[in-house]
Design a protein around this motif. Structure first.
Motif, PDB file in Angstrom:
ATOM      1  N   MET A   1       0.372  12.664  -5.372  1.00 13.64           N
ATOM      2  CA  MET A   1      -1.003  13.156  -5.086  1.00 13.64           C
ATOM      3  C   MET A   1      -1.966  12.464  -5.796  1.00 13.64           C
ATOM      4  N   ALA A   2      -3.127  12.018  -5.202  1.00 15.38           N
ATOM      5  CA  ALA A   2      -3.985  11.446  -6.140  1.00 15.38           C
ATOM      6  C   ALA A   2      -5.012  12.224  -6.455  1.00 15.38           C
ATOM      7  N   GLY A   3      -5.715  12.204  -7.677  1.00 13.59           N
ATOM      8  CA  GLY A   3      -6.638  13.123  -7.851  1.00 13.59           C
ATOM      9  C   GLY A   3      -8.131  12.669  -7.795  1.00 13.59           C
ATOM     10  N   ILE A   4      -9.180  13.143  -7.788  1.00 13.83           N
ATOM     11  CA  ILE A   4     -10.488  12.711  -7.763  1.00 13.83           C
ATOM     12  C   ILE A   4     -11.214  12.658  -8.976  1.00 13.83           C
ATOM     13  N   PRO A   5     -11.418  11.324  -9.540  1.00 10.02           N
ATOM     14  CA  PRO A   5     -11.978  11.428 -10.816  1.00 10.02           C
ATOM     15  C   PRO A   5     -13.570  11.951 -10.995  1.00 10.02           C
ATOM     16  N   THR A   6     -13.767  12.489 -11.650  1.00 12.87           N
ATOM     17  CA  THR A   6     -15.161  13.223 -12.084  1.00 12.87           C
ATOM     18  C   THR A   6     -16.024  12.504 -13.052  1.00 12.87           C
ATOM     19  N   ASP A   7     -16.989  11.892 -12.638  1.00 10.67           N
ATOM     20  CA  ASP A   7     -17.994  11.164 -13.731  1.00 10.67           C
ATOM     21  C   ASP A   7     -17.089  10.641 -15.019  1.00 10.67           C
ATOM     22  N   PRO A   8     -16.670   9.387 -14.673  1.00  7.66           N
ATOM     23  CA  PRO A   8     -15.893   8.691 -15.746  1.00  7.66           C
ATOM     24  C   PRO A   8     -16.904   8.070 -16.748  1.00  7.66           C
ATOM     25  N   SER A   9     -18.190   7.966 -16.420  1.00  2.03           N
ATOM     26  CA  SER A   9     -19.015   7.199 -17.531  1.00  2.03           C
ATOM     27  C   SER A   9     -19.317   8.311 -18.567  1.00  2.03           C
ATOM     28  N   ALA A  10     -19.473   9.587 -18.313  1.00  2.00           N
ATOM     29  CA  ALA A  10     -19.797  10.628 -19.253  1.00  2.00           C
ATOM     30  C   ALA A  10     -19.358  10.294 -20.767  1.00  2.00           C
ATOM     31  N   ASP A  11     -18.066  10.235 -21.112  1.00  2.00           N
ATOM     32  CA  ASP A  11     -17.529   9.890 -22.436  1.00  2.00           C
ATOM     33  C   ASP A  11     -16.548   9.108 -22.317  1.00  2.00           C
ATOM     34  N   PRO A  12     -16.338   8.068 -22.960  1.00  2.00           N
ATOM     35  CA  PRO A  12     -15.377   7.224 -22.862  1.00  2.00           C
ATOM     36  C   PRO A  12     -13.908   7.857 -23.457  1.00  2.00           C
ATOM     37  N   GLY A  13     -14.103   8.836 -24.309  1.00  2.00           N
ATOM     38  CA  GLY A  13     -12.833   9.474 -24.789  1.00  2.00           C
ATOM     39  C   GLY A  13     -12.374  10.435 -24.050  1.00  2.00           C
ATOM     40  N   ARG A  14     -13.239  10.835 -22.946  1.00  2.00           N
ATOM     41  CA  ARG A  14     -12.574  11.919 -22.125  1.00  2.00           C
ATOM     42  C   ARG A  14     -12.653  11.374 -20.363  1.00  2.00           C
ATOM     43  N   ARG A  15     -11.459  12.179 -19.778  1.00  2.00           N
ATOM     44  CA  ARG A  15     -11.084  11.676 -18.315  1.00  2.00           C
ATOM     45  C   ARG A  15     -10.875  13.026 -17.992  1.00  2.00           C
ATOM     46  N   GLU A  16     -11.478  13.176 -16.603  1.00  2.00           N
ATOM     47  CA  GLU A  16     -11.230  14.431 -15.946  1.00  2.00           C
ATOM     48  C   GLU A  16     -10.964  13.926 -14.469  1.00  2.00           C
ATOM     49  N   MET A  17     -10.173  14.825 -13.866  1.00  2.00           N
ATOM     50  CA  MET A  17      -9.904  14.509 -12.311  1.00  2.00           C
ATOM     51  C   MET A  17      -9.791  15.994 -11.588  1.00  2.00           C
ATOM     52  N   LEU A  18      -9.934  16.106 -10.502  1.00  2.00           N
ATOM     53  CA  LEU A  18      -9.795  17.352  -9.598  1.00  2.00           C
ATOM     54  C   LEU A  18      -8.500  17.072  -8.836  1.00  2.00           C
ATOM     55  N   VAL A  19      -7.639  18.063  -8.702  1.00  2.00           N
ATOM     56  CA  VAL A  19      -6.507  17.896  -7.707  1.00  2.00           C
ATOM     57  C   VAL A  19      -6.220  19.103  -7.121  1.00  2.00           C
ATOM     58  N   GLY A  20      -5.665  18.931  -5.731  1.00  2.00           N
ATOM     59  CA  GLY A  20      -5.583  20.094  -5.276  1.00  2.00           C
ATOM     60  C   GLY A  20      -5.222  19.898  -3.725  1.00  2.00           C
ATOM     61  N   THR A  21      -5.181  21.049  -3.066  1.00  2.00           N
ATOM     62  CA  THR A  21      -5.183  21.087  -1.650  1.00  2.00           C
ATOM     63  C   THR A  21      -6.457  21.970  -1.127  1.00  2.00           C
ATOM     64  N   SER A  22      -6.513  22.537   0.122  1.00  2.00           N
ATOM     65  CA  SER A  22      -7.661  23.304   0.560  1.00  2.00           C
ATOM     66  C   SER A  22      -7.549  24.535   0.036  1.00  2.00           C
ATOM     67  N   ARG A  23      -6.079  25.019  -0.252  1.00  2.00           N
ATOM     68  CA  ARG A  23      -5.730  26.389  -0.736  1.00  2.00           C
ATOM     69  C   ARG A  23      -6.028  26.486  -2.349  1.00  2.00           C
ATOM     70  N   THR A  24      -5.731  25.360  -3.065  1.00  2.00           N
ATOM     71  CA  THR A  24      -5.496  25.258  -4.450  1.00  2.00           C
ATOM     72  C   THR A  24      -6.298  24.309  -5.218  1.00  2.00           C
ATOM     73  N   LEU A  25      -7.018  24.320  -6.232  1.00  2.00           N
ATOM     74  CA  LEU A  25      -7.659  23.206  -7.058  1.00  2.00           C
ATOM     75  C   LEU A  25      -7.322  23.641  -8.344  1.00  2.00           C
ATOM     76  N   LEU A  26      -7.289  22.390  -9.049  1.00  2.00           N
ATOM     77  CA  LEU A  26      -7.085  22.308 -10.317  1.00  2.00           C
ATOM     78  C   LEU A  26      -7.870  21.276 -11.152  1.00  2.00           C
ATOM     79  N   ARG A  27      -8.510  21.266 -12.134  1.00  2.00           N
ATOM     80  CA  ARG A  27      -9.217  20.173 -12.893  1.00  2.00           C
ATOM     81  C   ARG A  27      -8.304  20.200 -13.983  1.00  2.00           C
ATOM     82  N   ILE A  28      -8.187  18.727 -14.290  1.00  2.00           N
ATOM     83  CA  ILE A  28      -7.170  18.230 -15.370  1.00  2.00           C
ATOM     84  C   ILE A  28      -8.312  17.373 -16.150  1.00  2.00           C
ATOM     85  N   SER A  29      -8.383  17.723 -17.421  1.00  2.00           N
ATOM     86  CA  SER A  29      -9.298  16.881 -18.490  1.00  2.00           C
ATOM     87  C   SER A  29      -8.490  16.446 -19.476  1.00  2.00           C
TER      88      SER A  29
END
Length: 149
Positions: A1-29
């Motif tokens: 399952m591929a995640g959707i990266p969120t604003d990679p330029s915000a902070d080089p020491g921080r990485r975020e992505m959204l993963v899930g389906t139409s029924r569930t969603l999880l943000r991983i930072s």
């Protein structure tokens, strides 16, 4: 399952992505600003999102020679048995590499589930990531994969 990266330029020491389906969603930072990884989970950890969580952890472990990782679950709204299993896989992989994985920010609901399943003493829980990392100096895994404090 591929995640959707969120604003990679915000902070080089921080990485975020959204993963899930139409029924569930999880943000991983992944926050590396203190030189030690804190992986925060927000949303639902279940059969749909657990593989992405494990993938993020294993990528993080590959970067560090002796992985010490804290999982911040303060914003986790749901965790099923597959999510608990993911925590165990992450813990076992960290121990195999000479490190550990710990939880922080566990709410009453997750603490109850961890207690009922007998996982509380295995998945060490701390109030904050700083408290968990403070144990780095005191904990040493033995060859059988058990931690001693």
């Amino acid at each position: 399952m591929a995640g959707i990266p969120t604003d990679p330029s915000a902070d080089p020491g921080r990485r975020e992505m959204l993963v899930g389906t139409s029924r569930t969603l999880l943000r991983i930072s992944v926050d590396m600003t203190a030189g030690r990884p804190v992986i925060a989970l927000a949303g639902e950890l279940d059969v749909a999102t657990a593989p992405a969580v494990e993938a993020v952890f294993f990528e993080t472990f590959d970067v560090h020679r002796r992985p010490h990782v804290v999982v911040d679950v303060a914003r986790l709204s749901f965790c099923d048995c597959v999510g608990l299993s993911a925590f165990l896989h992450v813990r076992n992989r960290a121990l195999a590499g000479g490190g550990w994985a710990r939880l922080c920010g566990t709410g009453p609901g997750l603490r109850t589930v961890l207690g009922i399943t007998g996982l509380m003493p295995i998945l060490h829980c701390y109030p904050t990531a700083a408290d968990a990392f403070a144990d780095v100096e005191r904990s040493t895994p033995d060859p059988r994969g058990q931690e001693h404090l």
